[in-house]
Design an enzyme around this catalytic site. Structure first.
Site, PDB file in Angstrom:
ATOM      1  N   ARG A 177       0.825  -1.228   0.000  1.00 16.58           N
ATOM      2  CA  ARG A 177       0.000   0.000   0.000  1.00 16.58           C
ATOM      3  C   ARG A 177       0.850   1.264   0.000  1.00 16.58           C
ATOM      4  O   ARG A 177       0.497   2.285   0.595  1.00 16.58           O
ATOM      5  CB  ARG A 177      -0.942   0.046   1.211  1.00 16.58           C
ATOM      6  CG  ARG A 177      -1.927  -1.082   1.321  1.00 16.58           C
ATOM      7  CD  ARG A 177      -2.925  -1.107   0.154  1.00 16.58           C
ATOM      8  NE  ARG A 177      -4.015  -2.002   0.465  1.00 16.58           N
ATOM      9  CZ  ARG A 177      -4.000  -3.313   0.241  1.00 16.58           C
ATOM     10  NH1 ARG A 177      -2.940  -3.884  -0.318  1.00 16.58           N
ATOM     11  NH2 ARG A 177      -5.049  -4.050   0.552  1.00 16.58           N
ATOM     12  N   CYS A 226     -10.613  -0.398   3.674  1.00 16.66           N
ATOM     13  CA  CYS A 226      -9.937  -0.467   4.980  1.00 16.66           C
ATOM     14  C   CYS A 226      -9.410   0.912   5.365  1.00 16.66           C
ATOM     15  O   CYS A 226      -8.812   1.614   4.542  1.00 16.66           O
ATOM     16  CB  CYS A 226      -8.788  -1.470   4.926  1.00 16.66           C
ATOM     17  SG  CYS A 226      -9.383  -3.173   4.966  1.00 16.66           S
ATOM     18  N   GLU A 296      -4.681   4.049   6.009  1.00 16.32           N
ATOM     19  CA  GLU A 296      -4.645   3.719   4.585  1.00 16.32           C
ATOM     20  C   GLU A 296      -5.493   4.751   3.838  1.00 16.32           C
ATOM     21  O   GLU A 296      -5.177   5.153   2.726  1.00 16.32           O
ATOM     22  CB  GLU A 296      -5.193   2.308   4.334  1.00 16.32           C
ATOM     23  CG  GLU A 296      -5.160   1.981   2.850  1.00 16.32           C
ATOM     24  CD  GLU A 296      -5.711   0.619   2.494  1.00 16.32           C
ATOM     25  OE1 GLU A 296      -5.253  -0.389   3.067  1.00 16.32           O
ATOM     26  OE2 GLU A 296      -6.595   0.571   1.622  1.00 16.32           O
TER      27      GLU A 296
HETATM   28  N1  EPU Z   1     -10.742 -10.409  11.104  1.00 14.23           N
HETATM   29  C1  EPU Z   1     -11.461 -10.432  12.242  1.00 14.23           C
HETATM   30  N2  EPU Z   1     -12.443  -9.480  12.410  1.00 14.23           N
HETATM   31  C2  EPU Z   1     -12.701  -8.529  11.489  1.00 14.23           C
HETATM   32  C3  EPU Z   1     -11.937  -8.505  10.313  1.00 14.23           C
HETATM   33  C4  EPU Z   1     -10.958  -9.476  10.128  1.00 14.23           C
HETATM   34  O1  EPU Z   1     -11.246 -11.254  13.110  1.00 14.23           O
HETATM   35  O2  EPU Z   1     -13.594  -7.706  11.720  1.00 14.23           O
HETATM   36  C5  EPU Z   1      -9.721 -11.464  10.895  1.00 14.23           C
HETATM   37  C6  EPU Z   1     -10.132 -12.398   9.760  1.00 14.23           C
HETATM   38  O3  EPU Z   1     -10.954 -13.432  10.233  1.00 14.23           O
HETATM   39  C7  EPU Z   1      -8.792 -12.890   9.265  1.00 14.23           C
HETATM   40  C8  EPU Z   1      -7.855 -11.688   9.516  1.00 14.23           C
HETATM   41  O4  EPU Z   1      -8.512 -10.868  10.467  1.00 14.23           O
HETATM   42  O5  EPU Z   1      -8.354 -13.964  10.045  1.00 14.23           O
HETATM   43  C9  EPU Z   1      -7.584 -10.921   8.234  1.00 14.23           C
HETATM   44  O6  EPU Z   1      -8.825 -10.439   7.711  1.00 14.23           O
HETATM   45  P1  EPU Z   1      -9.104 -10.316   6.136  1.00 14.23           P
HETATM   46  O7  EPU Z   1      -8.794 -11.591   5.454  1.00 14.23           O
HETATM   47  O8  EPU Z   1     -10.454  -9.716   5.972  1.00 14.23           O
HETATM   48  O9  EPU Z   1      -8.024  -9.345   5.627  1.00 14.23           O
HETATM   49  P2  EPU Z   1      -7.555  -7.954   6.159  1.00 14.23           P
HETATM   50  O10 EPU Z   1      -6.125  -8.084   6.502  1.00 14.23           O
HETATM   51  O11 EPU Z   1      -8.461  -7.378   7.158  1.00 14.23           O
HETATM   52  C10 EPU Z   1      -6.713  -7.203   3.802  1.00 14.23           C
HETATM   53  C11 EPU Z   1      -6.728  -5.908   3.058  1.00 14.23           C
HETATM   54  C12 EPU Z   1      -8.021  -5.748   2.292  1.00 14.23           C
HETATM   55  C13 EPU Z   1      -8.194  -6.928   1.342  1.00 14.23           C
HETATM   56  C14 EPU Z   1      -8.194  -8.220   2.173  1.00 14.23           C
HETATM   57  C15 EPU Z   1      -8.246  -9.451   1.298  1.00 14.23           C
HETATM   58  C16 EPU Z   1      -5.451  -4.228   4.256  1.00 14.23           C
HETATM   59  C17 EPU Z   1      -5.494  -3.105   5.216  1.00 14.23           C
HETATM   60  N3  EPU Z   1      -6.622  -4.818   3.986  1.00 14.23           N
HETATM   61  O12 EPU Z   1      -7.719  -7.100   4.805  1.00 14.23           O
HETATM   62  O13 EPU Z   1      -7.906  -4.558   1.520  1.00 14.23           O
HETATM   63  O14 EPU Z   1      -9.401  -6.812   0.640  1.00 14.23           O
HETATM   64  O15 EPU Z   1      -6.969  -8.292   2.926  1.00 14.23           O
HETATM   65  O16 EPU Z   1      -7.007  -9.679   0.723  1.00 14.23           O
HETATM   66  O17 EPU Z   1      -4.390  -4.567   3.744  1.00 14.23           O
HETATM   67  C18 EPU Z   1      -8.288  -2.222   1.459  1.00 14.23           C
HETATM   68  O18 EPU Z   1      -7.089  -2.113   1.219  1.00 14.23           O
HETATM   69  O19 EPU Z   1      -9.036  -1.235   1.528  1.00 14.23           O
HETATM   70  C19 EPU Z   1      -8.825  -3.537   1.703  1.00 14.23           C
HETATM   71  C20 EPU Z   1     -10.084  -3.729   2.039  1.00 14.23           C
END
Ligand code: EPU
Length: 302
Positions: A177, A226, A296
């Protein structure tokens, strides 16, 4: 800000720039928050250097808007005008494994257009709202991929040189990012190199990503995706969730019940509501985990 300088107003038609006075950025951002200003729609990339010279010469502050999907804008009369590339067809063309895409092109349409021509790699980006230019600037990514991996060349307006330049991939760094573009550089077009893959296979990948996104993100609510970047090795969403902060609100700005790193505008949230929510969640995570989350979302709130 209402443009009133007669020299600028007279030059706009010659430059192929359309002025849309009194534009509400609440209507042009996915969060649905933001004040009023003049929007300058740019139809010819080549007009950008002259336009910016004119604005700078008259001390008119400006900001550049992509798709408005990762952005929080202040309320009221805005103290700057907003520039945006007009979306014009055709905005993408293929040459073997290369895709030449305009920065104003919709990211999702780019992924599907390439897919239909048996070019894959970008399946993870399906469902990420916004333009190709915005995705480039932020090095958008999801599900293990990032757009930067496929970039071979970028055409951009380099603010420091006040001219349009083409940068090859080895002169750009793409990190999580984050990119080496200057904050005031303006993306104009990109050349991507994508791997050949049968459409059927790409479609399968797209379906899987769509399903994951639908089940974990609040796609039908107003958000900027995010809010925080993930800290190294961690997940901002998981930390906020573990603190029991889903549903925590300031006015109509609310931590999503579906994904705790998405903050949604559930009605008439103001910019101040959203900023206060961001600051409070930042503070709570810092107090509990000792982690300083980095935004972000881009802030135009000064
Ligand atoms: N989780 C929770 N509670 C929540 C959200 C997530 O427990 O409310 C846990 C999930 O169960 C999982 C872990 O946290 O075990 C990671 O969650 P997720 O797979 O949703 O990915 P993330 O790290 O929260 C990132 C990117 C997203 C992208 C997803 C899918 C960032 C900041 N976010 O989210 O990108 O869509 O992975 O690859 O890097 C964005 O950049 O705006 C964005 C939405």
């Amino acid at each position: 800000m209402k443009l009133s300088d007669p020299r600028i107003l007279a030059a706009l038609p010659e430059l192929g720039v359309e002025r849309i006075g009194g534009t509400s950025l609440a209507e042009r951002t996915s969060l649905g928050i933001g004040g009023i200003t003049d929007l300058l729609l740019i139809r010819r990339h080549s007009a950008l250097p002259d336009l910016i010279v004119l604005l700078r010469g008259a001390s008119v502050a400006y900001k550049f808007l992509g798709g408005g999907t990762n952005l929080l804008v202040r309320d009221g009369e805005l103290p700057w005008v907003v520039l945006q590339l007009a979306h014009q067809e055709p905005d993408m063309r293929l040459e073997g494994n290369y895709a030449h895409v305009d920065a104003a092109a919709d990211l999702g349409r780019t992924v599907t257009f390439c897919a239909k021509n048996d070019l894959g790699g970008m399946e993870g980006l399906i469902g990420v709202p916004g333009t190709v230019g915005g995705a480039l600037r932020m090095n958008a990514g999801a599900y293990g991929m990032q757009i930067g991996s496929y970039v071979r060349r970028v055409e951009l307006y380099r603010a420091a040189e006040a001219r349009i330049e083409t940068l090859r991939q080895n002169h750009i760094s793409f990190e999580y990012r984050h990119t080496s573009f200057a904050p005031d550089d303006i993306m104009l077009a990109v050349k991507l190199e994508l791997p050949s893959k049968p459409y059927r296979e790409i479609l399968q990948g797209i379906r899987v990503c769509n399903e994951k996104r639908r089940s974990s993100q609040p796609l039908n609510q107003k958000s900027a995706g995010c809010i925080f970047k993930n800290p190294p090795g961690g997940s901002a969403g998981r930390m906020i969730d573990e603190l029991g902060l889903k549903g925590f609100s300031v006015g109509d700005a609310r931590v999503s019940d579906r994904h705790a790193n998405f903050f949604v505008n559930v009605g008439r949230a103001t910019s101040a509501d959203m900023l206060s929510l961001i600051a409070q969640i930042h503070e709570r995570v810092h107090a509990a985990y000792g982690v300083e989350l980095e935004n972000e979302v881009i802030l135009w709130t000064e």
